[in-house]
Design an enzyme around this catalytic site. Structure first.
Site, short mmCIF file in Angstrom:
data_model
loop_
_atom_site.label_atom_id
_atom_site.label_comp_id
_atom_site.label_asym_id
_atom_site.label_seq_id
_atom_site.Cartn_x
_atom_site.Cartn_y
_atom_site.Cartn_z
N PRO A 262 0.83 -1.21 0.00
CA PRO A 262 0.00 0.00 0.00
C PRO A 262 0.86 1.26 0.00
CG PRO A 262 -0.79 -1.57 1.62
CD PRO A 262 0.52 -2.10 1.10
N GLU A 263 0.47 2.23 -0.81
CA GLU A 263 1.18 3.51 -0.90
C GLU A 263 0.21 4.62 -0.47
OE1 GLU A 263 3.11 3.91 -4.74
OE2 GLU A 263 3.28 1.75 -4.93
#
Ligand SMILES: [Zn+2]
Length: 277
Positions: free
Chosen positions: A2-3
């Site tokens: 996840p960013e």
């Protein structure tokens, strides 16, 4: 992993627990609380009210009425879910924080690289020193052209490397690094010092635009990853990727180039050799 857009989607989902009190907490797997301890988390959150949920880069920070904050990092496969407290927890549920409205915040992580860390506000520099080292966050702070020009001047590192450096800009990882370079029409392999001012303007525009579009789409959920929002829903931005994961396919922007995969600092990097220079 996840960013920024995925973590921001989780943060927005957590807004529904602001104002709720945590009545109890349990920790099932100590690895998730390895930085302090299970007891530190349980003592830190039991009985406190959640007052705000902030995000900086890929870090979530829950503020409370107590003297503790809770930092959550999803790493590779972490999920934060909000469910009914009496529903059966899914496999790999490592932390449960039960709220005063019969809901529960659950931290689920099959690979357990993720972390949930309770710490006293004054201990933040010692317990979570990486928070202080983060560069500006594109959504929270905005990224000024002037700042990027100064950060890039005279440097030989590749653009992809610079975008992944959390101390330069917080929140960008492998997917959005590639998509941002493509939207800016700059090769991720370019030494940053060779990007002129017009290029930096395109880049800062692309940073804000790509990340905002990805947040609007609820982030990217890839086939091999477990990212979902707090309601368990997958993101849809993967359907709009122009280079990431499209090795050998024709460029959707110029219609001529074939997307090329290279490796930059051990990370797979995708770009179009025709429209990115
Ligand atoms: Zn192209």
């Amino acid at each position: 992993m996840p960013e920024l857009p995925e973590v921001e989607t989780v943060r927005r989902g957590l807004n529904t627990v602001v104002g709720r009190r945590i009545v109890s907490a349990t920790v099932g797997r100590d690895r998730v609380v390895r930085r302090t301890s299970a007891q530190t988390l349980i003592d830190g959150v039991t009985g406190v009210e959640i007052t705000a949920v902030q995000r900086r880069g890929k870090y979530l920070v829950i503020h409370t009425t107590g003297d503790q904050r809770v930092m959550i990092h999803l790493r590779m496969s972490g999920q934060v879910l909000i469910t009914a407290a009496d529903s059966a927890p899914p496999a790999h549920t490592h932390v449960r924080m039960t709220l005063d409205d019969r809901r529960e915040i659950r931290f689920v992580d099959p690979r357990t690289f993720g972390e949930v860390v309770a710490y006293r506000v004054r201990d933040e520099p010692e317990v979570v020193p990486e928070l202080i080292r983060l560069g500006p966050d594109p959504l929270v702070d905005g990224i000024a052209t002037k700042y990027v020009v100064a950060a890039f001047a005279g440097r030989r590192r590749r653009l992809k490397d610079a975008l992944l450096d959390q101390s330069v800009i917080a929140g960008i990882g492998n997917i959005y690094g590639d998509e941002i370079c493509h939207a800016a029409r700059i090769s991720p392999l370019r030494p940053v010092g060779s990007v002129n001012r017009r290029g930096v303007v395109r880049l800062t525009d692309a940073i804000h635009r790509v990340l905002a579009d990805a947040v609007a789409a609820g982030g990217s959920t890839l086939g091999d990853a477990q990212y979902v929002g707090v309601d368990g829903a997958a993101g849809t931005f993967q359907n709009h990727h122009r280079v990431y994961g499209r090795t050998g396919l024709r460029c959707r922007t110029c219609g001529r180039g074939l997307i090329r995969r290279t490796v930059v600092s051990q990370r797979s990097t995708h770009h179009c050799p025709v429209c990115q220079r």
